[in-house]
Structure formats: C-alpha cells, structure tokens
Design an enzyme around this catalytic site. Structure first.
Site, PDB file in Angstrom:
ATOM      1  N   SER A 141       0.920  -1.149  -0.047  1.00  0.00           N
ATOM      2  CA  SER A 141      -0.013   0.028   0.011  1.00  0.00           C
ATOM      3  C   SER A 141       0.967   1.421  -0.080  1.00  0.00           C
ATOM      4  O   SER A 141       1.956   1.257   0.655  1.00  0.00           O
ATOM      5  CB  SER A 141      -0.967  -0.141   1.321  1.00  0.00           C
ATOM      6  OG  SER A 141      -1.519   1.216   1.335  1.00  0.00           O
ATOM      7  N   TYR A 155      -2.290  -1.620   9.946  1.00  0.00           N
ATOM      8  CA  TYR A 155      -2.465  -1.725   8.502  1.00  0.00           C
ATOM      9  C   TYR A 155      -1.049  -1.227   8.108  1.00  0.00           C
ATOM     10  O   TYR A 155      -0.355  -2.275   7.380  1.00  0.00           O
ATOM     11  CB  TYR A 155      -3.370  -0.537   7.963  1.00  0.00           C
ATOM     12  CG  TYR A 155      -3.478  -0.902   6.300  1.00  0.00           C
ATOM     13  CD1 TYR A 155      -4.039  -2.334   5.764  1.00  0.00           C
ATOM     14  CD2 TYR A 155      -3.114  -0.116   5.373  1.00  0.00           C
ATOM     15  CE1 TYR A 155      -4.492  -2.528   4.473  1.00  0.00           C
ATOM     16  CE2 TYR A 155      -3.263  -0.340   4.003  1.00  0.00           C
ATOM     17  CZ  TYR A 155      -3.749  -1.468   3.617  1.00  0.00           C
ATOM     18  OH  TYR A 155      -3.997  -1.569   2.320  1.00  0.00           O
TER      19      TYR A 155
HETATM   20  N1  LIG Z   1      -8.717  -0.648  -2.507  1.00  0.00           N
HETATM   21  C1  LIG Z   1      -7.700   0.179  -2.293  1.00  0.00           C
HETATM   22  O1  LIG Z   1      -7.665   1.488  -1.999  1.00  0.00           O
HETATM   23  C2  LIG Z   1      -6.393  -0.341  -1.913  1.00  0.00           C
HETATM   24  C3  LIG Z   1      -5.100   0.605  -1.535  1.00  0.00           C
HETATM   25  C4  LIG Z   1      -3.825   0.038  -1.414  1.00  0.00           C
HETATM   26  C5  LIG Z   1      -3.758  -1.352  -1.289  1.00  0.00           C
HETATM   27  N2  LIG Z   1      -4.746  -2.207  -1.513  1.00  0.00           N
HETATM   28  C6  LIG Z   1      -4.654  -3.544  -1.264  1.00  0.00           C
HETATM   29  O2  LIG Z   1      -4.917  -4.387  -2.416  1.00  0.00           O
HETATM   30  C7  LIG Z   1      -5.314  -5.638  -1.794  1.00  0.00           C
HETATM   31  C8  LIG Z   1      -6.575  -5.957  -2.550  1.00  0.00           C
HETATM   32  O3  LIG Z   1      -7.685  -5.210  -1.750  1.00  0.00           O
HETATM   33  P1  LIG Z   1      -9.063  -4.667  -2.381  1.00  0.00           P
HETATM   34  O4  LIG Z   1      -9.065  -3.399  -2.439  1.00  0.00           O
HETATM   35  O5  LIG Z   1      -9.120  -5.362  -3.675  1.00  0.00           O
HETATM   36  O6  LIG Z   1      -9.718  -5.258  -1.550  1.00  0.00           O
HETATM   37  P2  LIG Z   1     -11.459  -5.978  -1.356  1.00  0.00           P
HETATM   38  O7  LIG Z   1     -12.063  -5.290  -2.590  1.00  0.00           O
HETATM   39  O8  LIG Z   1     -11.964  -5.956  -0.139  1.00  0.00           O
HETATM   40  O9  LIG Z   1     -10.990  -7.540  -1.853  1.00  0.00           O
HETATM   41  C9  LIG Z   1     -10.345  -8.240  -1.023  1.00  0.00           C
HETATM   42  C10 LIG Z   1      -9.862  -9.705  -1.543  1.00  0.00           C
HETATM   43  O10 LIG Z   1      -8.954 -10.349  -0.703  1.00  0.00           O
HETATM   44  C11 LIG Z   1      -9.626 -11.366  -0.307  1.00  0.00           C
HETATM   45  N3  LIG Z   1      -9.314 -11.546   1.083  1.00  0.00           N
HETATM   46  C12 LIG Z   1      -9.456 -10.715   2.211  1.00  0.00           C
HETATM   47  N4  LIG Z   1      -8.911 -11.328   3.384  1.00  0.00           N
HETATM   48  C13 LIG Z   1      -8.512 -12.805   3.070  1.00  0.00           C
HETATM   49  C14 LIG Z   1      -8.042 -13.768   3.741  1.00  0.00           C
HETATM   50  N5  LIG Z   1      -7.841 -13.579   5.064  1.00  0.00           N
HETATM   51  N6  LIG Z   1      -7.579 -15.010   3.163  1.00  0.00           N
HETATM   52  C15 LIG Z   1      -8.144 -15.150   1.745  1.00  0.00           C
HETATM   53  N7  LIG Z   1      -8.441 -13.868   1.099  1.00  0.00           N
HETATM   54  C16 LIG Z   1      -8.663 -12.674   1.638  1.00  0.00           C
HETATM   55  C17 LIG Z   1     -11.142 -11.284  -0.424  1.00  0.00           C
HETATM   56  O11 LIG Z   1     -11.468 -12.519  -0.635  1.00  0.00           O
HETATM   57  P3  LIG Z   1     -13.004 -12.834   0.054  1.00  0.00           P
HETATM   58  O12 LIG Z   1     -14.016 -11.796  -0.586  1.00  0.00           O
HETATM   59  O13 LIG Z   1     -13.533 -14.199  -0.595  1.00  0.00           O
HETATM   60  O14 LIG Z   1     -13.063 -12.950   1.423  1.00  0.00           O
HETATM   61  C18 LIG Z   1     -11.024 -10.513  -1.695  1.00  0.00           C
HETATM   62  O15 LIG Z   1     -11.076 -11.292  -2.955  1.00  0.00           O
HETATM   63  C19 LIG Z   1      -5.374  -5.674  -0.348  1.00  0.00           C
HETATM   64  O16 LIG Z   1      -3.917  -6.427  -0.137  1.00  0.00           O
HETATM   65  C20 LIG Z   1      -5.300  -4.193   0.128  1.00  0.00           C
HETATM   66  O17 LIG Z   1      -4.782  -4.163   1.356  1.00  0.00           O
HETATM   67  C21 LIG Z   1      -6.105  -1.814  -1.779  1.00  0.00           C
END
Ligand SMILES: NC(=O)c1ccc[n+]([C@@H]2O[C@H](COP(=O)([O-])OP(=O)(O)OC[C@H]3O[C@@H](n4cnc5c(N)ncnc54)[C@H](OP(=O)(O)O)[C@@H]3O)[C@@H](O)[C@H]2O)c1
Length: 246
Positions: A141, A155
């Site tokens: 992140s 985080y």
């Molecule tokens: N969106 C942002 O602004 C942002 C910014 C910086 C970094 N990130 C990072 O990008 C990555 C993806 O985020 P996103 O925004 O796409 O989030 P999201 O829409 O909430 O999706 C999260 C994904 O991770 C899976 N997941 C969560 N906890 C898990 C666990 N304990 N074991 C296995 N799978 C798990 C979920 O699976 P299920 O739904 O099946 O549980 C889902 O597929 C994360 O690492 C997040 O920290 C996101």
C-alpha cells in the site's frame, strides 16, 4: 496479447477487487490462473468463468490467508491442478483502521498473518515449483510509505513488512531467475475503498489526478512485472497511487 502463454499464476484474494482484476489481466495475457478466496465463493467462481471464457484454465481454492497451512496448501494445489507455477501474486488483504490503543492482540496477529506471514510462506512454497525461474509480486500500500491519515498503525505495520521482504527476497532469489517485486496501490475503487464512499473526498485531497485508480490500473502494473518485458525489474517498489505520495 500472449506474453504469458504457457504460464501458470496463483493470485491470493482473487474473488473481488484488485485481485480479480489481476487474475483477469494475467489470463488475458495468456496465463492459466488459480485464485484463492476466503468467503466469496460465488465471486471467485465468476472470475474463474470469465477466465475460462478467454480460453484459459482457471481454478478456485478456498484458503484463509490468516492460516499458513491453508496458504501453503493452496500453492501446492495450484500445481496439482494446473501443472506448474510461474507467477505468485500475494494480494489478499483487508483494512484494519482505528485508534492505535484500541487494537487487540488477536487483531494485530491477524493483520500480520494475512499481510506478511502469508506472503512469506506462499513464497517459500512457490519457489519449490519455480525451477526455471519465476515471478513473486506482492500488493502492499502507498500508505506504508506515507501515512496520510491517523488510524493506520496496524495496517502500515503489516504492509510495510512487505517492503523489506521484497528487497531481501529479490537479492536471495535473483540467482535462481526469480524476480520479486512490490506494487503499492493508492486509492483504488473496490469494495474495500469505494470511490463514492464516505472517506473518498479526504483521499482525493492528496490526489493530483483527482480520481481513484481502477483495479485494472493496478493489474496492468502487475502484468508488466509478470511479463517478459518486466524481466529486469527486481526488488522494485512500484507505487500506483495517482501521485498521492508525491
Ligand atoms: N482498494 C484500495 O484502495 C487499496 C489501496 C492500497 C492497497 N490495497 C490492497 O490491495 C489488496 C486488494 O484489496 P481490494 O481493494 O481489492 O480489497 P477487496 O475489494 O476488499 O477484496 C479483498 C480480496 O482479498 C480477499 N481476502 C481478504 N482477506 C482474506 C483472507 N484472510 N484470506 C484470503 N483472502 C482474503 C477477499 O476474498 P473474499 O471476498 O473471498 O473473502 C477478496 O478477494 C489488499 O491487499 C489491499 O490491502 C487496496
């Protein structure tokens, strides 16, 4: 595009958001893809069907990234089902945010397990299959390098571990032809952080482009690192945050 023809990728947390976009991108570039999920089985299946519609093989594996044994099993299951493993993407994550003093020990452990330990054990398992080289790409992140808001202590503790891990592993695995890189998204429009959510305006105040990234914007960077064109990028931290940290 066929830069990844013949490759097999594993994307953790591929049922929604950035992970789903990465899975689709890698498949569109020619890879067969395994994706893990924790709860959203229907979402995972839908992404797999979209990949199959592209003419690639896809498989879904339920694996909680908080459970090291499930993560390791998912890596080996990928090879059992798809025949090899060339690209590991450590993406699964969540966003714990509240005042520092309010976090319990269980919450601290869970964030470290999902964001840091899972990447470590997945890489350990993956390299046993990457005999001819490979790619390890983690999703961190931008906030781990510039804490734009209060409430980020846990985080950032767990995500910034990936920075040091990436560099150390890049040096250790380079001689085996395995590159290790970190992609750091900024505000990206997903369920975790909707572009029309309550906290969007505060984030946009730091964002020179004035908009959230799409999950596919982040996936495009992952595809570049996975593809032959990215073969000399190793130990890099690529921030895809529309300039928020600039
Ligand atoms: N969106 C942002 O602004 C942002 C910014 C910086 C970094 N990130 C990072 O990008 C990555 C993806 O985020 P996103 O925004 O796409 O989030 P999201 O829409 O909430 O999706 C999260 C994904 O991770 C899976 N997941 C969560 N906890 C898990 C666990 N304990 N074991 C296995 N799978 C798990 C979920 O699976 P299920 O739904 O099946 O549980 C889902 O597929 C994360 O690492 C997040 O920290 C996101």
């Amino acid at each position: 595009m066929s830069g990844l023809d013949g490759n097999v990728a594993l994307v953790t947390g591929g049922s929604r958001g950035i992970g789903a976009a990465i899975a689709r991108r890698l498949a569109a570039a020619g890879a067969d893809v395994a994706l893990t999920y924790r709860g959203d089985e229907a979402g995972a299946r839908k992404v797999a069907q979209e990949i199959e519609a592209l003419g690639r093989r896809a498989t879904t594996i339920r694996a909680d990234s908080a459970d090291a044994a499930e993560v390791v099993a998912a890596v080996h299951e990928t090879v059992a089902r798809l025949g090899s493993l060339d690209i590991l993407v450590n993406n699964a994550g969540f966003f714990p945010s509240k005042p520092f003093e309010d976090f319990t020990l269980d919450e601290v452990d869970r964030a470290l397990d999902v964001h840091a330990r899972a990447a470590f054990v997945a890489a350990q398992a993956a390299v046993t299959h990457m005999r001819g080289g490979g790619r390890i790409i983690s999703i961190g992140s931008n906030l781990s390098e510039r804490a734009l808001f209060p409430g980020l202590a846990l985080y950032n503790l767990s995500k910034s571990a990936l920075n040091g891990f990436t560099k150390a592993l890049a040096r250790e695995l380079g001689p085996r032809g395995i590159t290790v890189n970190l992609v750091q998204p900024g505000s990206t429009d997903t369920d975790m952080n909707p572009a029309n959510g309550d906290h969007a305006a505060g984030q946009l105040a730091f964002n020179p482009l004035g908009r959230f990234a799409s999950p596919d914007d982040v996936a495009a960077t992952v595809e570049f690192l996975a593809a032959p064109a990215g073969r000399s990028v190793n130990g890099a931290i690529l921030t895809v945050d529309s300039g928020a940290n600039a």
